[in-house]
Motif scaffolding. Sequence first.
Motif, short mmCIF file in Angstrom:
data_model
loop_
_atom_site.label_atom_id
_atom_site.label_comp_id
_atom_site.label_asym_id
_atom_site.label_seq_id
_atom_site.Cartn_x
_atom_site.Cartn_y
_atom_site.Cartn_z
N ARG A 1 0.80 -1.22 0.00
CA ARG A 1 0.00 0.00 0.00
C ARG A 1 0.84 1.27 0.00
NH1 ARG A 1 -2.93 0.58 4.73
NH2 ARG A 1 -1.32 -0.67 5.75
N PHE A 2 2.15 1.14 0.30
CA PHE A 2 3.01 2.32 0.38
C PHE A 2 4.38 2.00 -0.20
CE2 PHE A 2 -0.05 2.62 3.83
CZ PHE A 2 -0.53 3.91 3.67
N VAL A 3 4.96 2.97 -0.92
CA VAL A 3 6.30 2.81 -1.45
C VAL A 3 7.06 4.12 -1.24
CG1 VAL A 3 5.65 3.54 -3.80
CG2 VAL A 3 7.68 2.11 -3.46
N LEU A 4 8.34 4.00 -0.90
CA LEU A 4 9.21 5.17 -0.73
C LEU A 4 9.82 5.49 -2.09
CD1 LEU A 4 10.00 6.85 1.80
CD2 LEU A 4 12.10 5.51 1.90
N LEU A 5 9.36 6.56 -2.70
CA LEU A 5 9.71 6.89 -4.09
C LEU A 5 10.56 8.16 -4.13
CD1 LEU A 5 9.38 6.28 -7.11
CD2 LEU A 5 7.28 7.64 -7.06
N GLU A 6 11.85 7.98 -4.35
CA GLU A 6 12.82 9.07 -4.29
C GLU A 6 13.02 9.72 -5.66
OE1 GLU A 6 17.37 9.63 -2.59
OE2 GLU A 6 16.92 7.94 -3.90
N GLN A 7 13.20 11.04 -5.65
CA GLN A 7 13.59 11.76 -6.86
C GLN A 7 15.10 11.61 -7.10
OE1 GLN A 7 11.80 14.01 -9.10
NE2 GLN A 7 10.07 12.88 -8.27
N ARG A 8 15.50 11.78 -8.34
CA ARG A 8 16.93 11.90 -8.63
C ARG A 8 17.44 13.20 -8.02
NH1 ARG A 8 14.54 10.70 -13.45
NH2 ARG A 8 14.89 12.82 -14.22
N TRP A 9 18.74 13.26 -7.75
CA TRP A 9 19.29 14.44 -7.11
C TRP A 9 19.51 15.59 -8.08
CZ3 TRP A 9 19.04 15.13 -2.11
CH2 TRP A 9 18.89 14.00 -1.29
N ALA A 10 19.80 15.28 -9.36
CA ALA A 10 20.16 16.33 -10.30
C ALA A 10 18.96 17.17 -10.73
CB ALA A 10 20.83 15.72 -11.54
N GLU A 11 17.81 16.51 -10.94
CA GLU A 11 16.67 17.25 -11.47
C GLU A 11 15.36 16.55 -11.14
OE1 GLU A 11 17.06 17.28 -15.70
OE2 GLU A 11 17.31 15.11 -15.84
N TYR A 12 14.30 17.34 -11.13
CA TYR A 12 12.96 16.83 -10.89
C TYR A 12 12.49 16.03 -12.10
CZ TYR A 12 7.83 17.05 -10.49
OH TYR A 12 6.50 16.75 -10.44
N ASP A 13 11.81 14.91 -11.85
CA ASP A 13 11.26 14.11 -12.93
C ASP A 13 9.84 14.60 -13.24
OD1 ASP A 13 10.02 12.06 -14.50
OD2 ASP A 13 11.65 10.72 -13.90
N PRO A 14 9.61 15.16 -14.42
CA PRO A 14 8.28 15.71 -14.73
C PRO A 14 7.20 14.65 -14.86
CG PRO A 14 9.70 15.75 -16.67
CD PRO A 14 10.57 15.37 -15.52
N ASP A 15 7.58 13.38 -14.93
CA ASP A 15 6.60 12.30 -14.99
C ASP A 15 6.05 11.94 -13.62
OD1 ASP A 15 6.73 11.89 -17.78
OD2 ASP A 15 8.53 10.66 -17.56
N THR A 16 6.53 12.59 -12.57
CA THR A 16 6.13 12.21 -11.21
C THR A 16 4.62 12.24 -10.98
OG1 THR A 16 8.27 12.95 -10.33
CG2 THR A 16 6.47 12.68 -8.76
N PRO A 17 3.90 13.32 -11.33
CA PRO A 17 2.45 13.29 -11.10
C PRO A 17 1.75 12.14 -11.82
CG PRO A 17 3.19 15.53 -11.50
CD PRO A 17 4.35 14.64 -11.83
N GLU A 18 2.20 11.83 -13.03
CA GLU A 18 1.60 10.71 -13.77
C GLU A 18 1.85 9.40 -13.05
OE1 GLU A 18 2.22 8.30 -17.99
OE2 GLU A 18 3.06 10.32 -17.76
N LEU A 19 3.06 9.23 -12.52
CA LEU A 19 3.38 7.98 -11.82
C LEU A 19 2.67 7.91 -10.47
CD1 LEU A 19 7.15 7.60 -12.69
CD2 LEU A 19 5.28 6.11 -13.39
N VAL A 20 2.46 9.04 -9.83
CA VAL A 20 1.67 9.04 -8.60
C VAL A 20 0.26 8.52 -8.89
CG1 VAL A 20 0.58 10.52 -6.86
CG2 VAL A 20 2.98 10.87 -7.45
N ALA A 21 -0.35 9.02 -9.95
CA ALA A 21 -1.69 8.56 -10.33
C ALA A 21 -1.69 7.08 -10.69
CB ALA A 21 -2.21 9.40 -11.50
N TRP A 22 -0.65 6.64 -11.39
CA TRP A 22 -0.54 5.23 -11.78
C TRP A 22 -0.43 4.33 -10.56
CZ3 TRP A 22 3.74 1.69 -11.70
CH2 TRP A 22 3.56 0.55 -12.48
N LEU A 23 0.37 4.74 -9.58
CA LEU A 23 0.52 3.95 -8.35
C LEU A 23 -0.78 3.94 -7.55
CD1 LEU A 23 4.10 5.08 -7.30
CD2 LEU A 23 3.41 2.72 -7.77
N LEU A 24 -1.41 5.08 -7.44
CA LEU A 24 -2.67 5.14 -6.68
C LEU A 24 -3.72 4.23 -7.30
CD1 LEU A 24 -2.87 8.97 -5.95
CD2 LEU A 24 -2.50 7.16 -4.27
N ALA A 25 -3.73 4.16 -8.63
CA ALA A 25 -4.69 3.27 -9.30
C ALA A 25 -4.41 1.81 -8.99
CB ALA A 25 -4.66 3.52 -10.81
N ARG A 26 -3.16 1.50 -8.63
CA ARG A 26 -2.78 0.14 -8.25
C ARG A 26 -2.96 -0.10 -6.75
NH1 ARG A 26 0.86 -2.45 -11.94
NH2 ARG A 26 1.90 -3.46 -10.18
N GLY A 27 -3.43 0.90 -6.03
CA GLY A 27 -3.64 0.76 -4.59
C GLY A 27 -2.44 1.11 -3.75
#
Length: 240
Positions: free
Chosen positions: A105-131
Amino acid sequence: MIDIHCHILHGIDDGADSMAESVAMARIAYEDGVRDIIATPHFNSLWRNEAGLVRRKTAELQRKLDQAGIAVTIHPGNEVRLENKATFMRDTEQGAYCYLDDAGRFVLLEQRWAEYDPDTPELVAWLLARGTTPIVPHPERHHFFRERPELVERIVAAGAWLQVSADSLTGRSGDDVQRFADWLVDRDLAHTLATDAHNVNRKPNLSEGFRRVRERAGQERADQIARRMAGILQRPSAAD
């Protein structure tokens, strides 16, 4: 207390160097009031600590703690870096890493240190859809979040939680980091706290983080965070 982010497993990343240090970290955590630790070795392009290895190392450490009479329970987890969308989705679908809980139900999802990943909101939605709710560790330590706090607000709006580190709140990670950690607390964006401890010097110190939250936001907020963290390890009921 529960520490949801700790590099206590020895010899597999930049955390504990030896079993003796792992045991010493657990003892420090116990004395600080922690009774459960989620071991979260790195899962990234440099340290790909897959689920099977993490579970074996967790069981090994638990046996040592039981023998030493240290009443701390170690749970398997990972700090999963978002290297890129395709790799993360593939690793998730293949069960390559450990979630923070047995039910996934929970995962620790770290960003890269150099730059923000713009796909993050999409992946948040994808994970939430998986519970699965993603928890983003130490956003206060990433320069792009400090420079553009709207990025943090965007991923929280998408459904992610944030994890602020105790060292950040106490100033051990620098003034800029502490100011942004305080900003997150003040705006009720510090959903969880953790130590991100790596050794006996960068040690477990969760109580200090909670003390800082109480000072800035009050006991009720600290209790709310603690309850949210306790829920990570609670097994969902049939009604859920």
